[in-house]
Design a protein around this motif. Structure first.
Motif, PDB file in Angstrom:
ATOM      1  N   SER A  19       0.812  -1.218   0.000  1.00 20.30           N
ATOM      2  CA  SER A  19       0.000   0.000   0.000  1.00 20.30           C
ATOM      3  C   SER A  19       0.847   1.271   0.000  1.00 20.30           C
ATOM      4  CB  SER A  19      -0.953   0.012   1.192  1.00 20.30           C
ATOM      5  OG  SER A  19      -0.233   0.080   2.405  1.00 20.30           O
ATOM      6  N   GLY A  61       3.731   1.660  -1.690  1.00 17.94           N
ATOM      7  CA  GLY A  61       4.475   1.811  -2.937  1.00 17.94           C
ATOM      8  C   GLY A  61       3.549   1.624  -4.114  1.00 17.94           C
ATOM      9  N   LYS A  62       4.127   1.576  -5.279  1.00 25.54           N
ATOM     10  CA  LYS A  62       3.363   1.334  -6.494  1.00 25.54           C
ATOM     11  C   LYS A  62       3.933   0.091  -7.162  1.00 25.54           C
ATOM     12  CE  LYS A  62       1.878   6.009  -7.362  1.00 25.54           C
ATOM     13  NZ  LYS A  62       1.679   7.060  -8.323  1.00 25.54           N
ATOM     14  N   THR A  86       4.587  -2.845  -9.616  1.00 27.19           N
ATOM     15  CA  THR A  86       4.388  -2.979 -11.058  1.00 27.19           C
ATOM     16  C   THR A  86       3.549  -4.223 -11.334  1.00 27.19           C
ATOM     17  OG1 THR A  86       6.343  -4.372 -11.369  1.00 27.19           O
ATOM     18  CG2 THR A  86       6.679  -1.970 -11.468  1.00 27.19           C
TER      19      THR A  86
END
Length: 126
Positions: free
Chosen positions: A103, A105-106, A108
């Motif tokens: 939650s 970070g993003k 891939t």
């Protein structure tokens, strides 16, 4: 070495160099870790001596200049640090750590696919 060890930040930087460049000299390690810092070469040599005593690195005295290799693997070190983090910050809950990491970070699409594959593999073990 104990099952859970906590290398310092500088020790982790040195280990990172040695994982990428096994058999590095103290000078190579110093340049990689302290390239943009005003640190003495002798500080790096002292850190390597401490790490040798802790069993984190090995020194090859048969060559000049001496070279160093990591005595611990990246995977073992990561596992130990994550175990300690889960115990200290997440009350022993690995799922809380994973949820927080995802939650904050993003991830891939590739990251998410690897996570799905790991979950499937873990479910098959039950």
């Amino acid at each position: 070495m104990s099952q859970h060890f906590e290398p310092t930040d500088v020790e982790l930087q040195i280990l990172g160099v040695l994982w990428r460049q096994p058999g590095a000299t103290a000078r190579t390690i110093h340049n990689a870790v302290h390239a943009d810092q005003d640190k003495n070469y002798s500080t790096t040599v002292k850190m390597l001596s401490v790490m040798l005593e802790k069993g984190l690195v090995r020194r090859d005295d048969s060559v000049r200049p001496q070279t160093f290799t990591a005595s611990v693997t990246r995977r073992k070190t990561q596992k130990s640090l994550v175990t300690k983090l889960v115990e200290k910050a997440f009350d022993g809950s690995a799922s809380s750590l994973v949820m927080q990491a995802l939650s904050s970070g993003k991830p891939t699409g590739e990251d998410l696919q690897e996570i799905r594959e790991l979950i499937e593999k873990l479910e098959q073990r039950k």
